[in-house]
Design a protein around this motif. Structure first.
Motif, short mmCIF file in Angstrom:
data_model
loop_
_atom_site.label_atom_id
_atom_site.label_comp_id
_atom_site.label_asym_id
_atom_site.label_seq_id
_atom_site.Cartn_x
_atom_site.Cartn_y
_atom_site.Cartn_z
N ASP A 161 1.26 -0.98 -0.20
CA ASP A 161 0.13 -0.08 -0.25
C ASP A 161 0.76 1.23 0.02
O ASP A 161 0.39 2.25 -0.69
N ARG A 162 2.17 1.65 0.63
CA ARG A 162 3.37 2.02 0.33
C ARG A 162 3.87 2.53 -1.03
O ARG A 162 4.70 3.26 -0.93
N GLY A 163 3.54 1.85 -1.28
CA GLY A 163 4.15 2.05 -2.88
C GLY A 163 5.55 0.68 -3.14
O GLY A 163 6.07 0.54 -3.75
N VAL A 164 5.51 0.11 -2.15
CA VAL A 164 6.29 -1.08 -2.21
C VAL A 164 6.37 -2.50 -3.15
O VAL A 164 5.32 -2.52 -3.43
N VAL A 165 6.86 -2.47 -4.26
CA VAL A 165 6.80 -3.84 -5.41
C VAL A 165 7.05 -4.74 -4.89
O VAL A 165 8.43 -4.91 -4.25
N LEU A 166 5.96 -5.93 -4.67
CA LEU A 166 6.37 -7.24 -4.02
C LEU A 166 6.97 -8.22 -5.03
O LEU A 166 5.52 -8.31 -6.42
N ASN A 167 8.01 -9.27 -5.09
CA ASN A 167 8.47 -9.30 -6.46
C ASN A 167 8.73 -10.66 -5.99
O ASN A 167 8.52 -11.30 -4.64
N ASN A 168 9.02 -11.68 -7.10
CA ASN A 168 8.75 -13.19 -7.37
C ASN A 168 10.10 -13.20 -6.27
O ASN A 168 11.36 -13.10 -6.78
N HIS A 169 10.23 -14.35 -5.44
CA HIS A 169 11.38 -15.38 -4.43
C HIS A 169 10.77 -16.76 -4.32
O HIS A 169 11.47 -17.50 -3.95
N THR A 170 10.46 -17.05 -5.58
CA THR A 170 9.91 -18.39 -4.94
C THR A 170 8.36 -18.94 -4.00
O THR A 170 9.40 -17.95 -2.31
N LEU A 171 8.20 -19.80 -3.54
CA LEU A 171 7.21 -20.01 -2.76
C LEU A 171 7.59 -20.86 -1.70
O LEU A 171 7.63 -20.28 0.07
N ARG A 172 8.98 -21.81 -1.60
CA ARG A 172 8.94 -22.43 -0.93
C ARG A 172 11.10 -21.99 -0.98
O ARG A 172 11.23 -23.06 0.39
N HIS A 173 11.98 -20.52 -1.48
CA HIS A 173 13.06 -21.19 -0.97
C HIS A 173 13.81 -22.48 -1.27
O HIS A 173 14.75 -21.95 -0.60
N ARG A 174 13.48 -23.08 -1.87
CA ARG A 174 14.71 -23.94 -2.84
C ARG A 174 15.53 -23.73 -3.56
O ARG A 174 15.59 -23.38 -4.55
N TYR A 175 16.57 -24.68 -3.35
CA TYR A 175 17.87 -24.37 -4.15
C TYR A 175 17.25 -25.03 -6.01
O TYR A 175 16.33 -26.29 -5.83
N LEU A 176 17.09 -24.09 -6.42
CA LEU A 176 16.58 -24.37 -8.04
C LEU A 176 17.87 -25.53 -8.75
O LEU A 176 16.65 -26.75 -9.20
N PRO A 177 18.20 -25.26 -9.09
CA PRO A 177 18.84 -26.06 -10.05
C PRO A 177 18.82 -27.89 -9.58
O PRO A 177 19.13 -28.17 -10.71
N ASN A 178 18.57 -28.15 -8.44
CA ASN A 178 18.19 -28.99 -8.05
C ASN A 178 17.23 -29.96 -8.42
O ASN A 178 17.10 -30.91 -8.54
N LEU A 179 16.21 -29.25 -8.74
CA LEU A 179 14.50 -29.30 -8.71
C LEU A 179 14.64 -29.60 -11.03
O LEU A 179 14.95 -28.74 -11.64
N SER A 180 14.17 -30.24 -11.25
CA SER A 180 13.42 -30.03 -12.35
C SER A 180 12.71 -29.73 -12.94
O SER A 180 11.95 -28.42 -12.12
N TYR A 181 12.60 -29.10 -14.33
CA TYR A 181 12.63 -27.99 -14.69
C TYR A 181 10.69 -27.31 -14.83
O TYR A 181 10.19 -26.52 -14.15
N ARG A 182 9.31 -28.72 -14.44
CA ARG A 182 8.44 -28.90 -13.84
C ARG A 182 8.40 -28.45 -12.79
O ARG A 182 7.72 -27.59 -11.99
N ALA A 183 9.17 -29.30 -11.31
CA ALA A 183 9.08 -28.15 -9.91
C ALA A 183 9.71 -26.90 -9.71
O ALA A 183 9.11 -26.30 -9.09
N GLN A 184 10.78 -26.93 -11.06
CA GLN A 184 11.03 -25.20 -10.69
C GLN A 184 9.77 -24.14 -11.41
O GLN A 184 9.67 -22.75 -10.72
#
Length: 287
Positions: free
Chosen positions: A153-176
């Motif tokens: 509400d104060r103008g800060v943009v809320l950006n994406n840092h994933t749902l569960r903060h997992r180490y993405l390169p360990n995951l498949s494309y679909r899981a990422q």
């Protein structure tokens, strides 16, 4: 300077009927125009006085500098050398960068995850009028989504840092993709916004990460050139110098994990950048 110049113009005028003649032989002004100019100068003086008072209240050494207007024509963002993945340009994947190309002496504050929800931090940033960008993880937001609603509400943009903060390169494309697109849906459902900026947890990614991010509507992947804590700074570059356009990382953390509070961290951040002649810009305005 703008405050002093406007005040000088306003105070150097002499009235004659409904016309106002500025000192020094300038063209006369209409009285309403002169009053509007004087009112604008008064508002600038009041805003500056409020910033001085806020800086004193929050224990800053100097008043934070005000960033110049963001450029009307944005410069193209390229992936930093050495940060590309195979087929990056051919596939049109989002650029990965640590510094925004600009000649403005500005840096950008970005804050990750959402673990600490310190109301003093919100008050401090609101009082000081310092812009920042939040990169949030869903599992940390959902227990107090109202805190981030106040931020939004104060103008800060809320950006994406994933749902569960997992180490993405360990995951498949679909899981990422579930991690990234799932967070897009979470932010849209909670706050009515679907961001175009994404930061992978730990700054770690592979080609599948960027392919998934693109498929979820992500246009940019900003990393960072410096990281600030409550008690110290860390640097990507060996010379340990700030540069125009640098992206600075920090986290939503408190005394349980830091040697200080979020306001302590902001003091350290602002004292350094202000002393070195940098203002804090709004990252999204430069992209």
């Amino acid at each position: 300077m703008a405050v002093l110049a406007l005040a000088a113009i306003a105070s150097g005028c002499t009235e004659g009927g409904d016309r106002v003649t500025p000192a020094g032989g300038q063209q006369p002004l209409d009285a309403p125009a002169a009053r509007a100019l004087d009112s604008y100068a008064s508002r600038l003086r009041a805003a500056h006085a409020a910033r001085v008072a806020a800086a004193r209240h929050w224990g800053l050494r100097k008043v934070p500098l005000t960033a110049p207007p963001a450029p009307a024509k944005k410069r193209r963002i390229k992936t930093r050398e050495g940060f590309e993945v195979d087929g990056h340009r051919r596939l049109g994947l989002p650029p990965v960068f640590t510094t925004v190309p600009t000649r403005d002496k500005v840096v950008f504050l970005t804050i990750d995850d959402g673990a600490e929800k310190d109301p003093a931090f919100l008050r401090m940033m609101s009082d000081l009028k310092v812009p920042y960008s939040a990169f949030l993880s869903g599992y940390l937001v959902k227990d107090d989504h109202r805190y981030f609603a106040r931020m939004h509400d104060r103008g800060v943009v809320l950006n994406n840092h994933t749902l569960r903060h997992r180490y993405l390169p360990n995951l498949s494309y679909r899981a990422q993709r579930r991690e990234i697109c799932g967070m897009q849906r979470f932010l849209e459902r909670r706050y009515g916004t679907r961001p175009t900026l994404f930061r992978p947890p730990y700054g770690s990614y592979d080609r599948a990460t960027l392919r998934a991010a693109k498929s979820c509507g992500i246009e940019y992947v900003p990393l960072w050139n410096e990281e600030v804590f409550a008690d110290h700074w860390e640097y990507r570059e060996g010379d340990r110098e700030l540069r125009p356009g640098d992206i600075v990382l920090t986290h939503f953390r408190g005394r349980d994990e830091w040697k200080g509070t979020m306001p302590d961290m902001i003091r350290r951040f602002l004292n350094k950048v202000t002393a070195e002649g940098y203002a804090v810009g709004r990252l999204e305005d430069y992209l």
